[in-house]
Design an enzyme around this catalytic site. Structure first.
Site, PDB file in Angstrom:
ATOM      1  N   THR A 183       0.818  -1.218   0.000  1.00 36.78           N
ATOM      2  CA  THR A 183       0.000   0.000   0.000  1.00 36.78           C
ATOM      3  C   THR A 183       0.854   1.272   0.000  1.00 36.78           C
ATOM      4  O   THR A 183       1.988   1.258   0.492  1.00 36.78           O
ATOM      5  CB  THR A 183      -0.896  -0.005   1.261  1.00 36.78           C
ATOM      6  OG1 THR A 183      -1.460   1.284   1.454  1.00 36.78           O
ATOM      7  CG2 THR A 183      -0.090  -0.327   2.524  1.00 36.78           C
ATOM      8  N   ASP A 184       0.269   2.348  -0.490  1.00 37.08           N
ATOM      9  CA  ASP A 184       0.968   3.650  -0.436  1.00 37.08           C
ATOM     10  C   ASP A 184       1.009   4.197   0.993  1.00 37.08           C
ATOM     11  O   ASP A 184       1.740   5.143   1.275  1.00 37.08           O
ATOM     12  CB  ASP A 184       0.296   4.664  -1.378  1.00 37.08           C
ATOM     13  CG  ASP A 184      -1.165   4.957  -1.031  1.00 37.08           C
ATOM     14  OD1 ASP A 184      -1.734   4.245  -0.175  1.00 37.08           O
ATOM     15  OD2 ASP A 184      -1.737   5.889  -1.622  1.00 37.08           O
ATOM     16  N   GLU A 185       0.225   3.588   1.898  1.00 40.38           N
ATOM     17  CA  GLU A 185       0.147   4.114   3.266  1.00 40.38           C
ATOM     18  C   GLU A 185       1.471   3.964   4.018  1.00 40.38           C
ATOM     19  O   GLU A 185       1.663   4.599   5.050  1.00 40.38           O
ATOM     20  CB  GLU A 185      -1.006   3.449   4.028  1.00 40.38           C
ATOM     21  CG  GLU A 185      -2.325   3.655   3.303  1.00 40.38           C
ATOM     22  CD  GLU A 185      -3.562   3.213   4.076  1.00 40.38           C
ATOM     23  OE1 GLU A 185      -3.522   3.138   5.295  1.00 40.38           O
ATOM     24  OE2 GLU A 185      -4.579   2.961   3.403  1.00 40.38           O
ATOM     25  N   TYR A 207      -1.768  -0.762  10.916  1.00 41.94           N
ATOM     26  CA  TYR A 207      -1.878  -1.425   9.606  1.00 41.94           C
ATOM     27  C   TYR A 207      -0.696  -1.071   8.714  1.00 41.94           C
ATOM     28  O   TYR A 207       0.015  -1.943   8.210  1.00 41.94           O
ATOM     29  CB  TYR A 207      -3.195  -1.029   8.917  1.00 41.94           C
ATOM     30  CG  TYR A 207      -3.207  -1.330   7.420  1.00 41.94           C
ATOM     31  CD1 TYR A 207      -3.145  -2.634   6.947  1.00 41.94           C
ATOM     32  CD2 TYR A 207      -3.261  -0.289   6.475  1.00 41.94           C
ATOM     33  CE1 TYR A 207      -3.139  -2.913   5.578  1.00 41.94           C
ATOM     34  CE2 TYR A 207      -3.261  -0.548   5.114  1.00 41.94           C
ATOM     35  CZ  TYR A 207      -3.198  -1.869   4.670  1.00 41.94           C
ATOM     36  OH  TYR A 207      -3.173  -2.124   3.312  1.00 41.94           O
ATOM     37  N   LYS A 240       2.446  -3.372   7.238  1.00 42.00           N
ATOM     38  CA  LYS A 240       2.724  -3.533   5.797  1.00 42.00           C
ATOM     39  C   LYS A 240       4.143  -3.051   5.483  1.00 42.00           C
ATOM     40  O   LYS A 240       4.853  -3.655   4.667  1.00 42.00           O
ATOM     41  CB  LYS A 240       1.708  -2.748   4.950  1.00 42.00           C
ATOM     42  CG  LYS A 240       0.297  -3.285   4.962  1.00 42.00           C
ATOM     43  CD  LYS A 240       0.143  -4.680   4.404  1.00 42.00           C
ATOM     44  CE  LYS A 240       0.314  -4.744   2.885  1.00 42.00           C
ATOM     45  NZ  LYS A 240      -0.006  -6.112   2.372  1.00 42.00           N
TER      46      LYS A 240
END
Ligand code: NAD
Ligand code: TYD
Length: 354
Positions: free
Chosen positions: A133-135, A158, A162
Site C-alpha cells: 500500500t501507499d500508506e 496497519y 505492511k
C-alpha cells in the site's frame, strides 16, 4: 515470464478475488492458480462463485493460514509452486487501531513464512510478488506525491505492519537473491469490496437509509484506483518488472472523502431513487476523526508508466458509477454479508475457527 503453479494468497478477499478472475481470463496465463486463504471475516467464498467450475483444473482453493509454516511447506511441495502473488493481509486501518495483534501476525509473520518457503524452492522458484500500500509512506501535505524513493513513515498499526512486510521482501531479495517485486498502490474500489471500507460502506448505508459517517472534516484526500486497473498493473509487474524493484501504482484520481460521499449520494439518488425524491445527502453525518488519520495520499507512478507503459484505464467518475451499479445488481452478495450467511457456510465447511 509466466507461471505454471501460482500461489495467490488472500484470494477470497476484495483485490485477490478480482485478480484471480482477471488472470484466469487472460491468454498469457495458462497455468494453475492455488488460492490459499484463511477465510477471515474479509474472506468471502461468494467472491469466487462459479470460478472452480468455469476454470476446471486451473483453479484450486486451499484453506489455511499464511503463518502456518507446515501447511505452506506441504502446499509448495505438493503443487510445485513457482510463483507467489501475496495479497493475504489484515487490511482495515480502523480495525488495526482497535485490535492490532492479528495485523502483526498475518502481515509480518505470515509474509516471513511465505518468503522462507519461496526461498526453499531454490531455482524452481520464479517470483514473489508482494502487494502493498501507499500508506507505508505516511501522510502528505497539500502538495507533493509519493515516489518510490521516499522514506517510509507509516502512521497506523496497519501501515506499520505492511511497511515491515515490504522490508522483509526487499531483504530476502537483497540477501538471498530471491526474485521478488513489490507494488505500493493507492486506495482501490470496485466490485466485491467488503462494506467496511469507505465506498461500499457508503453505498450500502445509503441504500438502507442509514447514517453516512464522515470522519473529521471530511477533507482528507485519497487517490483512488479501480480494482481492475490494479490487477493489470500487478500482472504487468509480475511479467516484466525488474526483479528487486518497487513500483508505485496510482489512479490519478485524488478526491476528498466528502466529495466521494456526495457523488455516491447523487448516483444512488439517480439509480435507486427514494420514494418522495429526497436526496441521500441528508444522511451525511460528521463523526469523530480517526486517530492518526493521514491527511492526504497521492501517487507518482511515473516509474511504472515509463518502464512498463501502464496507465489507469478507468476514470473515477465512470469507475464509481460502475461500482455503484454493481452493488445494486448484486443484492444476493450483499445479503450474504448482511445476514452473515457467508460465515455460516464457512463454519459448516471449515469449522468455527475459520
Ligand atoms: P481484504 O481484507 O479484502 O482481503 C484479505 C484476504 O486475506 C481475505 O480473503 C482474508 O481471508 C485473507 N487472509 C487474512 N489473513 C490471512 C491469513 N493469516 N492467512 C491466509 N489468508 C488470510 O483485503 P484487500 O483489500 O483485498 O487487500 C489485499 C492486499 O492489497 C492487502 O495486502 C492490502 O494491504 C493490499 N492493498 C489494499 C488496498 C485497498 O485499497 N484495499 C490498497 C493497496 C494495497
Ligand atoms: P478506508 O476505506 O478505511 O481506507 P484507508 O483508511 O485505508 O484510506 O478510508 C478511506 C477514507 O475514508 C479515510 O480517509 C477514512 C475515511 N472514512 C470515513 O470518513 N468514514 C468511514 O466510515 C470510513 C470507513 C472511512
Amino acid at each position: 515470464m509466466t507461471f505454471e503453479n501460482l500461489l495467490v494468497t488472500g484470494g477470497c478477499g476484495f483485490i485477490g478475488s478480482n485478480f484471480i478472475r482477471f488472470l484466469l481470463d487472460r491468454e498469457d496465463f495458462t497455468g494453475r492458480i492455488v488460492n490459499f486463504d484463511k477465510l477471515t471475516y474479509a474472506g468471502n467464498p461468494d467472491n469466487l462463485a462459479g470460478v472452480a467450475e468455469r476454470y476446471h483444473g486451473r483453479y484450486v482453493f486451499e484453506h489455511g493460514d499464511v503463518c502456518d509454516a507446515g501447511r505452506l511447506e506441504d502446499l509448495f511441495g505438493r503443487y510445485g509452486i513457482d510463483g507467489v502473488c501475496h495479497f493475504a493481509a489484515e487490511s482495515h486501518v480502523d480495525r488495526s487501531i482497535r485490535r492490532p495483534e492479528s495485523f502483526i501476525h498475518t502481515n509480518i509473520l505470515g509474509t516471513f513464512q511465505l518468503l522462507e518457503r519461496a526461498k526453499a524452492r531454490g531455482s524452481a522458484f520464479r517470483l514473489f510478488h508482494h502487494v502493498s500500500t501507499d500508506e507505508v509512506y505516511g501522510s502528505l501535505g497539500a502538495t507533493g506525491l509519493f515516489t518510490e524513493e521516499m522514506p517510509y513513515r507509516p502512521n497506523s498499526p496497519y501501515s506499520a505492519s505492511k511497511a515491515a512486510s515490504d522490508h522483509l521482501v526487499r531483504a530476502y531479495s537483497e540477501t538471498f537473491g530471491l526474485p521478488a517485486t513489490i507494488s505500493n498502490c493507492s486506495n482501490n474500489y470496485g466490485p466485491y469490496q467488503f462494506p467496511e471500507k469507505l465506498i461500499p460502506l457508503m453505498v450500502l448505508n445509503g441504500l438502507e437509509g442509514k447514517a453516512l459517517p464522515v470522519y473529521g472534516d471530511g477533507r482528507n484526500v485519497r487517490d483512488w484506483l479501480y480494482v481492475e486497473d490494479h490487477c493489470e498493473a500487478i500482472w504487468l509487474i509480475m511479467r516484466k518488472g525488474r526483479r528487486g524493484e518497487t513500483y508505485n501504482i496510482g489512479g490519478n484520481a485524488e478526491m476528498e472523502n466528502i466529495a466521494i460521499v456526495r457523488l455516491i449520494c447523487a448516483l444512488l439518488d439517480e439509480l435507486a431513487p427514494v420514494e418522495g425524491g429526497e436526496s441521500r445527502e441528508r444522511l451525511i453525518t460528521y463523526v469523530a476523526d480517526r486517530p492518526g488519520h493521514d491527511r492526504r495520499y497521492a501517487i507518482d507512478f511515473s516509474k511504472l508508466a515509463g518502464e512498463l507503459g501502464w496507465r489507469p484505464r478507468q476514470s473515477f467518475a465512470e469507475g464509481l458509477r460502475r461500482t455503484v451499479a454493481w452493488y445494486l445488481a448484486n443484492q444476493p452478495w450483499i445479503e450474504g454479508i448482511r445476514t452473515g450467511a457467508y460465515r455460516s457456510w464457512i463454519e459448516e465447511h471449515y469449522g468455527k475457527e475459520a
